[in-house]
Design a protein around this motif. Sequence first.
Motif, PDB file in Angstrom:
ATOM      1  N   SER A 189      28.439  53.550  -8.227  1.00  0.00           N
ATOM      2  CA  SER A 189      28.256  52.905  -9.524  1.00  0.00           C
ATOM      3  C   SER A 189      27.392  53.825 -10.387  1.00  0.00           C
ATOM      4  N   PRO A 190      27.359  53.612 -11.704  1.00  0.00           N
ATOM      5  CA  PRO A 190      26.449  54.418 -12.532  1.00  0.00           C
ATOM      6  C   PRO A 190      24.998  54.305 -12.077  1.00  0.00           C
ATOM      7  N   GLY A 191      24.596  53.094 -11.676  1.00  0.00           N
ATOM      8  CA  GLY A 191      23.213  52.900 -11.262  1.00  0.00           C
ATOM      9  C   GLY A 191      22.861  53.666 -10.002  1.00  0.00           C
ATOM     10  N   ARG A 192      23.730  53.587  -8.992  1.00  0.00           N
ATOM     11  CA  ARG A 192      23.426  54.292  -7.746  1.00  0.00           C
ATOM     12  C   ARG A 192      23.489  55.800  -7.954  1.00  0.00           C
ATOM     13  N   LEU A 193      24.415  56.252  -8.798  1.00  0.00           N
ATOM     14  CA  LEU A 193      24.497  57.678  -9.094  1.00  0.00           C
ATOM     15  C   LEU A 193      23.220  58.172  -9.774  1.00  0.00           C
ATOM     16  N   SER A 194      22.653  57.340 -10.637  1.00  0.00           N
ATOM     17  CA  SER A 194      21.435  57.745 -11.349  1.00  0.00           C
ATOM     18  C   SER A 194      20.264  57.965 -10.400  1.00  0.00           C
ATOM     19  N   LEU A 195      20.297  57.335  -9.216  1.00  0.00           N
ATOM     20  CA  LEU A 195      19.223  57.522  -8.243  1.00  0.00           C
ATOM     21  C   LEU A 195      19.163  58.961  -7.742  1.00  0.00           C
ATOM     22  N   ALA A 196      20.268  59.688  -7.883  1.00  0.00           N
ATOM     23  CA  ALA A 196      20.322  61.084  -7.448  1.00  0.00           C
ATOM     24  C   ALA A 196      19.998  62.052  -8.573  1.00  0.00           C
ATOM     25  N   GLY A 197      19.753  61.540  -9.764  1.00  0.00           N
ATOM     26  CA  GLY A 197      19.573  62.393 -10.928  1.00  0.00           C
ATOM     27  C   GLY A 197      18.130  62.557 -11.353  1.00  0.00           C
ATOM     28  N   PRO A 198      17.928  63.107 -12.544  1.00  0.00           N
ATOM     29  CA  PRO A 198      16.571  63.381 -13.028  1.00  0.00           C
ATOM     30  C   PRO A 198      15.811  62.141 -13.481  1.00  0.00           C
ATOM     31  N   THR A 199      16.518  60.999 -13.648  1.00  0.00           N
ATOM     32  CA  THR A 199      15.846  59.759 -14.061  1.00  0.00           C
ATOM     33  C   THR A 199      16.186  58.643 -13.075  1.00  0.00           C
ATOM     34  N   PRO A 200      15.662  58.725 -11.847  1.00  0.00           N
ATOM     35  CA  PRO A 200      16.021  57.732 -10.825  1.00  0.00           C
ATOM     36  C   PRO A 200      15.525  56.323 -11.130  1.00  0.00           C
ATOM     37  N   ASN A 201      14.592  56.186 -12.055  1.00  0.00           N
ATOM     38  CA  ASN A 201      14.082  54.864 -12.426  1.00  0.00           C
ATOM     39  C   ASN A 201      14.744  54.336 -13.698  1.00  0.00           C
ATOM     40  N   LEU A 202      15.915  54.854 -14.005  1.00  0.00           N
ATOM     41  CA  LEU A 202      16.598  54.491 -15.245  1.00  0.00           C
ATOM     42  C   LEU A 202      16.950  53.010 -15.299  1.00  0.00           C
ATOM     43  N   PHE A 203      17.368  52.446 -14.171  1.00  0.00           N
ATOM     44  CA  PHE A 203      17.794  51.046 -14.125  1.00  0.00           C
ATOM     45  C   PHE A 203      16.970  50.284 -13.086  1.00  0.00           C
ATOM     46  N   THR A 204      16.796  49.001 -13.327  1.00  0.00           N
ATOM     47  CA  THR A 204      16.153  48.131 -12.346  1.00  0.00           C
ATOM     48  C   THR A 204      17.130  47.867 -11.205  1.00  0.00           C
ATOM     49  N   ILE A 205      16.687  48.113  -9.977  1.00  0.00           N
ATOM     50  CA  ILE A 205      17.561  47.943  -8.820  1.00  0.00           C
ATOM     51  C   ILE A 205      17.503  46.489  -8.365  1.00  0.00           C
ATOM     52  N   PRO A 206      18.626  45.792  -8.389  1.00  0.00           N
ATOM     53  CA  PRO A 206      18.613  44.387  -7.959  1.00  0.00           C
ATOM     54  C   PRO A 206      18.435  44.258  -6.450  1.00  0.00           C
ATOM     55  N   ASP A 207      17.958  43.118  -6.021  1.00  0.00           N
ATOM     56  CA  ASP A 207      17.785  42.862  -4.589  1.00  0.00           C
ATOM     57  C   ASP A 207      19.118  43.015  -3.864  1.00  0.00           C
ATOM     58  N   GLY A 208      19.065  43.697  -2.726  1.00  0.00           N
ATOM     59  CA  GLY A 208      20.258  43.872  -1.917  1.00  0.00           C
ATOM     60  C   GLY A 208      21.145  45.026  -2.329  1.00  0.00           C
ATOM     61  N   GLN A 209      20.797  45.703  -3.426  1.00  0.00           N
ATOM     62  CA  GLN A 209      21.613  46.822  -3.881  1.00  0.00           C
ATOM     63  C   GLN A 209      21.370  48.051  -3.003  1.00  0.00           C
ATOM     64  N   GLN A 210      22.434  48.694  -2.573  1.00  0.00           N
ATOM     65  CA  GLN A 210      22.328  49.873  -1.725  1.00  0.00           C
ATOM     66  C   GLN A 210      21.752  51.053  -2.505  1.00  0.00           C
ATOM     67  N   GLY A 211      20.753  51.705  -1.923  1.00  0.00           N
ATOM     68  CA  GLY A 211      20.214  52.921  -2.504  1.00  0.00           C
ATOM     69  C   GLY A 211      20.906  54.142  -1.921  1.00  0.00           C
ATOM     70  N   LEU A 212      20.234  55.285  -1.960  1.00  0.00           N
ATOM     71  CA  LEU A 212      20.791  56.499  -1.383  1.00  0.00           C
ATOM     72  C   LEU A 212      20.550  56.525   0.120  1.00  0.00           C
ATOM     73  N   SER A 213      21.516  57.043   0.847  1.00  0.00           N
ATOM     74  CA  SER A 213      21.353  57.212   2.286  1.00  0.00           C
ATOM     75  C   SER A 213      20.476  58.432   2.561  1.00  0.00           C
ATOM     76  N   ASP A 214      20.048  58.587   3.800  1.00  0.00           N
ATOM     77  CA  ASP A 214      19.252  59.763   4.169  1.00  0.00           C
ATOM     78  C   ASP A 214      20.034  61.047   3.906  1.00  0.00           C
ATOM     79  N   THR A 215      21.317  61.028   4.203  1.00  0.00           N
ATOM     80  CA  THR A 215      22.156  62.209   3.974  1.00  0.00           C
ATOM     81  C   THR A 215      22.246  62.529   2.491  1.00  0.00           C
ATOM     82  N   GLU A 216      22.389  61.505   1.676  1.00  0.00           N
ATOM     83  CA  GLU A 216      22.473  61.715   0.228  1.00  0.00           C
ATOM     84  C   GLU A 216      21.150  62.212  -0.340  1.00  0.00           C
ATOM     85  N   ARG A 217      20.044  61.682   0.156  1.00  0.00           N
ATOM     86  CA  ARG A 217      18.736  62.166  -0.305  1.00  0.00           C
ATOM     87  C   ARG A 217      18.528  63.625   0.075  1.00  0.00           C
ATOM     88  N   ALA A 218      19.004  64.000   1.256  1.00  0.00           N
ATOM     89  CA  ALA A 218      18.902  65.404   1.671  1.00  0.00           C
ATOM     90  C   ALA A 218      19.740  66.295   0.759  1.00  0.00           C
TER      91      ALA A 218
END
Length: 330
Positions: free
Chosen positions: A116-145
Amino acid sequence: MLPCSFGTGGDGVTGQGHGWEGMQWQEWKHVEVIRWRLEQGADPDDLNGSRPLHQAVMSGSPQVVMELALRVADVDALQDGTTALWEAVMENQPDSARALVAAGADPWRQLIAGWSPGRLSLAGPTPNLFTIPDGQQGLSDTERAAVHQARQLLAVLKDIHYEGLGLVCVAGIDAPEAIRRLQAIPVEGSRLHALQKPSWGEDLRTVGVTTVPGGCIVTQPWGYAPQMPGVQKLLSAGTSCYGLYANAKSGDQGSIARNGTIEDWDLIPGGDLDPEDTPTSEDVLQHYLYRHNAVAYACAWAGLHLTDTHAVFGPPDTWVDLPERDYWHS
Protein backbone atom coordinates in the motif's frame (compact mmCIF):
# COMPACT_ATOMS: atom_id res chain seq x y z
CA MET A 1 -3.64 38.11 -13.88
CA LEU A 2 -2.88 34.42 -14.29
CA PRO A 3 0.79 33.45 -13.80
CA CYS A 4 1.10 31.55 -17.09
CA SER A 5 -0.05 32.11 -20.64
CA PHE A 6 -2.20 29.50 -22.30
CA GLY A 7 -0.53 28.14 -25.40
CA THR A 8 -2.03 25.90 -28.03
CA GLY A 9 0.93 23.64 -28.65
CA GLY A 10 4.69 23.41 -28.59
CA ASP A 11 7.07 21.62 -26.30
CA GLY A 12 5.78 20.59 -22.91
CA VAL A 13 2.10 20.35 -23.83
CA THR A 14 0.35 17.85 -21.56
CA GLY A 15 -3.35 18.49 -22.11
CA GLN A 16 -5.04 17.69 -25.41
CA GLY A 17 -8.73 17.75 -24.53
CA HIS A 18 -11.51 17.82 -21.94
CA GLY A 19 -10.74 21.45 -21.14
CA TRP A 20 -6.98 20.95 -20.78
CA GLU A 21 -6.02 21.98 -24.33
CA GLY A 22 -2.61 23.62 -24.62
CA MET A 23 -1.71 22.91 -21.00
CA GLN A 24 2.02 23.42 -20.39
CA TRP A 25 4.13 21.46 -17.90
CA GLN A 26 4.96 24.51 -15.80
CA GLU A 27 1.30 25.44 -15.45
CA TRP A 28 0.64 22.42 -13.23
CA LYS A 29 2.51 24.20 -10.45
CA HIS A 30 0.09 27.14 -10.32
CA VAL A 31 -3.18 26.58 -8.49
CA GLU A 32 -4.66 29.75 -10.01
CA VAL A 33 -4.21 28.30 -13.49
CA ILE A 34 -5.73 24.95 -12.55
CA ARG A 35 -8.65 26.61 -10.78
CA TRP A 36 -9.30 28.80 -13.83
CA ARG A 37 -9.21 25.74 -16.09
CA LEU A 38 -11.69 23.92 -13.87
CA GLU A 39 -14.00 26.93 -13.73
CA GLN A 40 -13.92 27.05 -17.53
CA GLY A 41 -15.11 23.44 -17.68
CA ALA A 42 -11.95 21.31 -17.59
CA ASP A 43 -12.76 17.76 -16.49
CA PRO A 44 -11.07 17.01 -13.13
CA ASP A 45 -11.26 13.29 -13.91
CA ASP A 46 -10.05 13.15 -17.51
CA LEU A 47 -6.87 14.40 -19.15
CA ASN A 48 -7.03 12.88 -22.62
CA GLY A 49 -7.58 9.42 -21.16
CA SER A 50 -5.35 9.83 -18.11
CA ARG A 51 -6.11 11.43 -14.76
CA PRO A 52 -5.33 15.09 -13.97
CA LEU A 53 -4.77 14.23 -10.30
CA HIS A 54 -1.97 11.81 -11.17
CA GLN A 55 -0.46 14.44 -13.46
CA ALA A 56 -0.63 17.01 -10.67
CA VAL A 57 1.27 14.69 -8.33
CA MET A 58 3.98 14.19 -10.94
CA SER A 59 4.30 17.78 -12.14
CA GLY A 60 2.36 20.09 -9.86
CA SER A 61 2.36 21.62 -6.42
CA PRO A 62 0.64 20.38 -3.24
CA GLN A 63 -1.86 23.23 -3.64
CA VAL A 64 -2.79 22.00 -7.13
CA VAL A 65 -3.07 18.44 -5.83
CA MET A 66 -5.47 19.58 -3.11
CA GLU A 67 -7.54 21.62 -5.56
CA LEU A 68 -8.04 18.63 -7.83
CA ALA A 69 -8.42 16.11 -5.00
CA LEU A 70 -11.44 18.03 -3.70
CA ARG A 71 -13.10 18.00 -7.13
CA VAL A 72 -12.56 14.47 -8.44
CA ALA A 73 -15.23 11.80 -8.20
CA ASP A 74 -12.84 9.36 -6.51
CA VAL A 75 -9.57 10.51 -4.95
CA ASP A 76 -8.36 6.89 -5.02
CA ALA A 77 -9.22 6.26 -8.68
CA LEU A 78 -6.67 4.08 -10.46
CA GLN A 79 -4.43 4.89 -13.39
CA ASP A 80 -2.27 2.02 -14.63
CA GLY A 81 -3.02 0.16 -11.42
CA THR A 82 -2.03 2.86 -8.93
CA THR A 83 -3.65 5.74 -7.09
CA ALA A 84 -2.42 9.31 -7.01
CA LEU A 85 -1.33 8.72 -3.41
CA TRP A 86 0.84 5.80 -4.50
CA GLU A 87 2.55 8.08 -7.02
CA ALA A 88 3.04 10.78 -4.40
CA VAL A 89 4.86 8.29 -2.18
CA MET A 90 6.85 6.88 -5.11
CA GLU A 91 7.96 10.36 -6.18
CA ASN A 92 8.80 11.45 -2.61
CA GLN A 93 6.17 14.19 -2.53
CA PRO A 94 5.14 14.14 1.16
CA ASP A 95 3.20 17.42 1.06
CA SER A 96 1.13 16.20 -1.87
CA ALA A 97 0.60 12.90 -0.06
CA ARG A 98 -0.71 14.74 3.00
CA ALA A 99 -3.05 16.78 0.80
CA LEU A 100 -4.46 13.61 -0.74
CA VAL A 101 -5.04 11.98 2.63
CA ALA A 102 -6.74 15.15 3.87
CA ALA A 103 -9.06 14.84 0.86
CA GLY A 104 -9.90 11.25 1.76
CA ALA A 105 -7.25 9.08 0.08
CA ASP A 106 -6.57 5.74 1.78
CA PRO A 107 -2.87 5.20 2.61
CA TRP A 108 -3.40 1.54 3.47
CA ARG A 109 -5.19 0.35 0.34
CA GLN A 110 -3.18 -2.55 -1.09
CA LEU A 111 -2.30 -1.99 -4.73
CA ILE A 112 0.70 -3.95 -6.04
CA ALA A 113 2.04 -7.23 -4.63
CA GLY A 114 0.55 -6.53 -1.21
CA TRP A 115 2.05 -3.04 -0.91
CA SER A 116 0.00 0.00 0.00
CA PRO A 117 1.19 3.63 -0.22
CA GLY A 118 1.40 3.72 3.56
CA ARG A 119 3.52 0.60 3.96
CA LEU A 120 5.75 1.69 1.08
CA SER A 121 6.33 5.03 2.80
CA LEU A 122 7.81 3.17 5.79
CA ALA A 123 10.78 2.33 3.54
CA GLY A 124 11.26 5.91 2.38
CA PRO A 125 12.68 9.18 3.69
CA THR A 126 9.46 10.06 5.57
CA PRO A 127 8.48 6.87 7.45
CA ASN A 128 6.22 8.86 9.80
CA LEU A 129 4.18 10.28 6.93
CA PHE A 130 0.99 8.42 7.89
CA THR A 131 -0.49 7.24 11.16
CA ILE A 132 -0.22 3.45 11.29
CA PRO A 133 -3.52 1.87 12.33
CA ASP A 134 -3.64 -0.95 14.86
CA GLY A 135 -2.93 -4.31 13.28
CA GLN A 136 -1.36 -2.83 10.15
CA GLN A 137 1.67 -4.77 8.92
CA GLY A 138 4.94 -2.87 9.02
CA LEU A 139 8.21 -3.77 7.30
CA SER A 140 9.64 -7.24 7.77
CA ASP A 141 13.20 -7.78 8.99
CA THR A 142 14.23 -8.60 5.43
CA GLU A 143 12.64 -5.42 4.11
CA ARG A 144 14.29 -3.30 6.80
CA ALA A 145 17.64 -4.83 5.87
CA ALA A 146 17.01 -3.94 2.22
CA VAL A 147 16.22 -0.35 3.21
CA HIS A 148 19.45 -0.15 5.23
CA GLN A 149 21.47 -1.50 2.32
CA ALA A 150 19.82 0.96 -0.06
CA ARG A 151 20.71 3.93 2.12
CA GLN A 152 24.35 2.85 2.20
CA LEU A 153 24.52 2.20 -1.54
CA LEU A 154 22.73 5.41 -2.49
CA ALA A 155 25.06 7.40 -0.23
CA VAL A 156 27.97 6.12 -2.34
CA LEU A 157 26.22 6.61 -5.68
CA LYS A 158 24.53 9.91 -4.91
CA ASP A 159 24.39 12.59 -7.63
CA ILE A 160 26.44 10.57 -10.12
CA HIS A 161 26.48 11.34 -13.84
CA TYR A 162 26.51 8.10 -15.80
CA GLU A 163 25.26 8.89 -19.30
CA GLY A 164 27.03 6.68 -21.83
CA LEU A 165 28.14 4.17 -19.19
CA GLY A 166 27.94 0.44 -19.73
CA LEU A 167 28.37 -2.08 -16.93
CA VAL A 168 27.38 -5.50 -15.71
CA CYS A 169 27.06 -6.36 -12.02
CA VAL A 170 27.87 -10.02 -11.40
CA ALA A 171 26.91 -11.89 -8.25
CA GLY A 172 29.28 -14.24 -6.47
CA ILE A 173 32.47 -14.13 -8.56
CA ASP A 174 35.55 -11.91 -8.24
CA ALA A 175 37.46 -9.98 -10.90
CA PRO A 176 40.05 -12.71 -11.68
CA GLU A 177 37.27 -15.23 -12.27
CA ALA A 178 35.40 -12.77 -14.50
CA ILE A 179 38.56 -12.18 -16.53
CA ARG A 180 39.07 -15.94 -16.86
CA ARG A 181 35.51 -16.49 -18.06
CA LEU A 182 35.84 -13.72 -20.62
CA GLN A 183 39.28 -14.97 -21.71
CA ALA A 184 40.24 -11.31 -21.57
CA ILE A 185 43.81 -10.00 -21.84
CA PRO A 186 45.07 -7.44 -19.28
CA VAL A 187 46.07 -4.11 -20.82
CA GLU A 188 49.73 -3.20 -20.36
CA GLY A 189 52.27 -0.55 -21.25
CA SER A 190 51.43 2.87 -22.63
CA ARG A 191 47.77 1.98 -23.19
CA LEU A 192 47.38 1.17 -19.51
CA HIS A 193 48.84 4.56 -18.59
CA ALA A 194 46.45 6.31 -20.99
CA LEU A 195 43.46 4.51 -19.47
CA GLN A 196 44.08 6.10 -16.10
CA LYS A 197 42.11 9.00 -17.58
CA PRO A 198 39.92 7.35 -20.23
CA SER A 199 38.09 9.49 -22.76
CA TRP A 200 35.09 9.03 -25.00
CA GLY A 201 35.89 7.00 -28.07
CA GLU A 202 38.16 4.46 -26.39
CA ASP A 203 38.25 0.94 -27.84
CA LEU A 204 34.93 -0.84 -27.26
CA ARG A 205 36.82 -4.07 -26.62
CA THR A 206 38.41 -2.58 -23.49
CA VAL A 207 36.58 -2.95 -20.17
CA GLY A 208 37.45 -2.52 -16.52
CA VAL A 209 36.95 -5.34 -14.00
CA THR A 210 36.81 -4.83 -10.23
CA THR A 211 36.08 -7.06 -7.25
CA VAL A 212 33.52 -5.62 -4.83
CA PRO A 213 31.80 -7.13 -1.78
CA GLY A 214 29.27 -9.61 -3.14
CA GLY A 215 30.80 -10.11 -6.58
CA CYS A 216 32.36 -7.95 -9.27
CA ILE A 217 31.62 -5.18 -11.75
CA VAL A 218 32.65 -5.06 -15.39
CA THR A 219 32.48 -1.47 -16.59
CA GLN A 220 33.04 0.71 -19.62
CA PRO A 221 32.49 4.42 -18.93
CA TRP A 222 32.32 5.21 -22.66
CA GLY A 223 30.24 2.40 -24.16
CA TYR A 224 27.89 -0.55 -24.13
CA ALA A 225 30.29 -3.51 -24.32
CA PRO A 226 29.69 -4.97 -20.82
CA GLN A 227 25.97 -5.30 -21.51
CA MET A 228 26.39 -7.22 -24.76
CA PRO A 229 24.58 -10.59 -24.58
CA GLY A 230 27.73 -12.62 -25.22
CA VAL A 231 29.52 -10.94 -22.32
CA GLN A 232 26.65 -11.51 -19.91
CA LYS A 233 26.24 -15.14 -20.93
CA LEU A 234 29.89 -15.89 -20.17
CA LEU A 235 29.82 -14.07 -16.84
CA SER A 236 26.55 -15.54 -15.58
CA ALA A 237 27.44 -19.25 -15.77
CA GLY A 238 26.31 -20.71 -12.44
CA THR A 239 25.25 -17.30 -11.17
CA SER A 240 23.38 -14.20 -12.32
CA CYS A 241 24.12 -10.67 -13.43
CA TYR A 242 22.42 -7.40 -14.28
CA GLY A 243 23.60 -5.38 -17.27
CA LEU A 244 23.10 -1.67 -17.84
CA TYR A 245 23.75 0.69 -20.71
CA ALA A 246 22.91 4.35 -20.12
CA ASN A 247 22.04 5.18 -23.70
CA ALA A 248 22.23 8.93 -24.25
CA LYS A 249 19.49 8.77 -26.90
CA SER A 250 16.98 6.21 -25.62
CA GLY A 251 17.62 6.16 -21.88
CA ASP A 252 18.76 3.50 -19.44
CA GLN A 253 18.58 -0.06 -20.77
CA GLY A 254 18.76 -3.04 -18.43
CA SER A 255 19.10 -6.78 -18.91
CA ILE A 256 19.28 -9.93 -16.80
CA ALA A 257 21.35 -13.05 -17.44
CA ARG A 258 21.23 -16.21 -15.37
CA ASN A 259 23.16 -19.46 -15.79
CA GLY A 260 24.50 -18.47 -19.19
CA THR A 261 21.12 -17.43 -20.60
CA ILE A 262 19.68 -13.99 -21.24
CA GLU A 263 16.55 -14.03 -19.11
CA ASP A 264 15.20 -10.54 -19.75
CA TRP A 265 16.09 -7.60 -21.98
CA ASP A 266 15.06 -4.00 -22.64
CA LEU A 267 14.34 -3.33 -18.97
CA ILE A 268 14.26 0.12 -17.36
CA PRO A 269 16.37 -0.08 -14.19
CA GLY A 270 15.23 2.45 -11.63
CA GLY A 271 12.30 3.38 -13.85
CA ASP A 272 8.54 3.07 -13.59
CA LEU A 273 7.04 -0.14 -12.27
CA ASP A 274 4.48 -1.77 -14.57
CA PRO A 275 1.78 -3.62 -12.58
CA GLU A 276 1.00 -5.70 -15.68
CA ASP A 277 4.42 -7.34 -15.32
CA THR A 278 3.10 -8.94 -12.09
CA PRO A 279 6.01 -7.74 -9.95
CA THR A 280 6.84 -9.52 -6.72
CA SER A 281 6.85 -7.80 -3.35
CA GLU A 282 10.65 -7.60 -3.56
CA ASP A 283 10.43 -6.04 -7.04
CA VAL A 284 8.18 -3.27 -5.74
CA LEU A 285 10.52 -2.43 -2.88
CA GLN A 286 13.61 -2.44 -5.12
CA HIS A 287 11.97 -0.12 -7.64
CA TYR A 288 10.98 2.26 -4.88
CA LEU A 289 14.33 2.31 -3.12
CA TYR A 290 16.39 2.81 -6.29
CA ARG A 291 14.00 4.91 -8.35
CA HIS A 292 15.88 7.19 -10.77
CA ASN A 293 19.29 5.63 -10.01
CA ALA A 294 19.93 2.87 -12.53
CA VAL A 295 23.50 2.16 -11.39
CA ALA A 296 22.43 1.62 -7.78
CA TYR A 297 19.53 -0.54 -8.95
CA ALA A 298 21.86 -2.78 -10.97
CA CYS A 299 24.29 -3.15 -8.07
CA ALA A 300 21.52 -3.93 -5.60
CA TRP A 301 19.93 -6.47 -7.93
CA ALA A 302 23.19 -8.46 -7.94
CA GLY A 303 23.68 -8.03 -4.19
CA LEU A 304 26.81 -5.90 -4.52
CA HIS A 305 27.96 -3.54 -1.78
CA LEU A 306 30.05 -0.55 -2.86
CA THR A 307 32.16 1.63 -0.60
CA ASP A 308 33.21 4.03 -3.39
CA THR A 309 32.64 4.57 -7.12
CA HIS A 310 35.92 3.34 -8.61
CA ALA A 311 34.41 -0.01 -9.65
CA VAL A 312 31.89 1.91 -11.75
CA PHE A 313 33.83 4.86 -13.11
CA GLY A 314 37.42 3.70 -12.66
CA PRO A 315 40.18 3.19 -12.25
CA PRO A 316 39.21 -0.51 -12.00
CA ASP A 317 41.28 -3.31 -10.53
CA THR A 318 42.24 -4.36 -14.05
CA TRP A 319 41.72 -3.00 -17.55
CA VAL A 320 41.35 -5.84 -20.04
CA ASP A 321 40.74 -6.35 -23.75
CA LEU A 322 37.93 -8.68 -24.77
CA PRO A 323 38.90 -11.23 -27.42
CA GLU A 324 37.48 -10.79 -30.90
CA ARG A 325 34.11 -12.58 -31.25
CA ASP A 326 30.48 -11.85 -32.05
CA TYR A 327 29.11 -10.85 -28.65
CA TRP A 328 25.68 -10.03 -30.02
CA HIS A 329 24.83 -13.46 -31.38
CA SER A 330 27.09 -15.81 -29.43
